[in-house]
Design a protein around this motif. Sequence first.
Motif, short mmCIF file in Angstrom:
data_model
loop_
_atom_site.label_atom_id
_atom_site.label_comp_id
_atom_site.label_asym_id
_atom_site.label_seq_id
_atom_site.Cartn_x
_atom_site.Cartn_y
_atom_site.Cartn_z
N SER A 1 -10.25 -9.40 4.74
CA SER A 1 -9.28 -8.33 4.98
C SER A 1 -8.08 -8.55 4.07
CB SER A 1 -8.81 -8.35 6.44
OG SER A 1 -7.69 -7.49 6.61
N LEU A 2 -7.58 -7.46 3.50
CA LEU A 2 -6.40 -7.54 2.65
C LEU A 2 -5.19 -6.92 3.35
CD1 LEU A 2 -7.80 -6.66 -0.90
CD2 LEU A 2 -7.29 -8.91 0.07
N TYR B 1 -0.01 -4.70 -2.39
CA TYR B 1 -1.42 -4.50 -2.03
C TYR B 1 -2.25 -4.13 -3.26
CZ TYR B 1 -5.65 -2.34 -0.21
OH TYR B 1 -6.96 -2.02 0.01
N GLN B 2 -1.71 -3.26 -4.08
CA GLN B 2 -2.44 -2.82 -5.27
C GLN B 2 -2.68 -3.97 -6.22
OE1 GLN B 2 -0.44 0.26 -7.56
NE2 GLN B 2 -2.40 1.29 -7.89
N ARG C 1 -5.34 -6.36 -4.59
CA ARG C 1 -6.67 -5.73 -4.57
C ARG C 1 -7.32 -5.73 -5.96
NH1 ARG C 1 -6.63 0.50 -3.88
NH2 ARG C 1 -6.01 0.22 -6.05
N SER C 2 -6.52 -5.44 -6.99
CA SER C 2 -7.10 -5.23 -8.31
C SER C 2 -6.88 -6.36 -9.30
CB SER C 2 -6.55 -3.93 -8.92
OG SER C 2 -6.82 -2.82 -8.09
N ASN D 1 0.82 -1.21 0.00
CA ASN D 1 0.00 0.00 0.00
C ASN D 1 0.86 1.27 0.00
OD1 ASN D 1 -2.58 1.16 -0.18
ND2 ASN D 1 -2.64 1.58 2.01
N ALA E 1 -8.94 -11.02 -3.56
CA ALA E 1 -9.67 -9.85 -3.10
C ALA E 1 -11.15 -10.13 -2.92
CB ALA E 1 -9.46 -8.68 -4.07
#
Length: 362
Positions: free
Chosen positions: A161-162, A146-147, A150-151, A111, A156
């Motif tokens: 929770s991530l 994280y990115q 998440r994507s 993140n 995800a």
Amino acid sequence: MERRERLSPFQTVRLSFVFLMKIFEDQGKFIPFRSRAYQMYFGEAAPTAFDLETLGLSSRRDPIILSGFLEEKNGTYHAVQFFAETPEQEEHLIRKTLSFLNTQSFLLTFNGRSFDIPFFKARAAKYGLSEEAEQAFRHIYHLDLYQIIRSYSPLAEVMSSLSQKSVEKLLGIDHLRKDRIDGGESIREYESYLEKPTEEAERTILLHNHDDILQLTRLLPILKRARLHDAMQKLGFPKGPFIVQNIAVLQGALEVRLSGKTGLKEYIAFPSADVPYHLISSASKNLAEIRFPLEKFKTGVQILDAEGILGSENIPGEFHHFPGFRSGYLIIKKEDTSLSLELNAFVLAFLKNITWLSESGK
């Protein structure tokens, strides 16, 4: 003044005093992550993990109290932590962090794109170091796990929770973490430390950051559970003296935006028989845009004349294994789907032959 200590649970640590700010160093054994997809974009390069500890979430009012880096080389990691004993030492911490960043070319965060890096830039600006911070990050490729999770990962959709610790638990490496506090507890620990500095409180704060960066490097196998080629198309990747910012398939054109690790030259090229693409490079902005013409093969399918652009002698061998590579042409889009592997491979092959565009010339 410098002395050596053994601070459990770390191994041998060098403790230096610089402007009353402390610098801790630690090293140990490490098993590096590699995969075919990873090596396509990063080769044998190992990223340096980076993480900040702050006294809150507001970059306007909350200072940075600790920055940590962890490098890996030849199966050994080397961690460096810059620790402010008081918030008044933040400027010194930022300057030392900037000096370290200037030696880096590949950062790994969790993140960091949304928190650590913008937070650091905002705090650096408070001390008139905005330009120095922008310059430091301009030439560094940044991989934010994280990115990607998440994507570009199905995780995800199934994980409640991530957070970094949740992903560690999923990979079964949470038991390797000795740290037992979270970010909020780290802040409270530091506030207690300010009232009554103790080695125990100091170790607790340092361990939290230390395990964050060490565990972060152990999270790289999560890339196997992500659509890495899709992520690299949108988020970019490094190649030689360049950093690809992103790749977009437009109507009738493949657009590539990139920057230079050591700066780009001023240059412009219009499509011609010898140079079948459009290129504009700005030395002042250190940005370049390249547009390759696409042809319509049939409804919903766009193809690229890879051989005409690269030259038959520069076509990589793996192209012949792509189902969409035929007679020198590369299919890079079907209907609404871009074929990320193919177009990323094309961009990697193209950049291999235009190193002259970089100021380094390498």
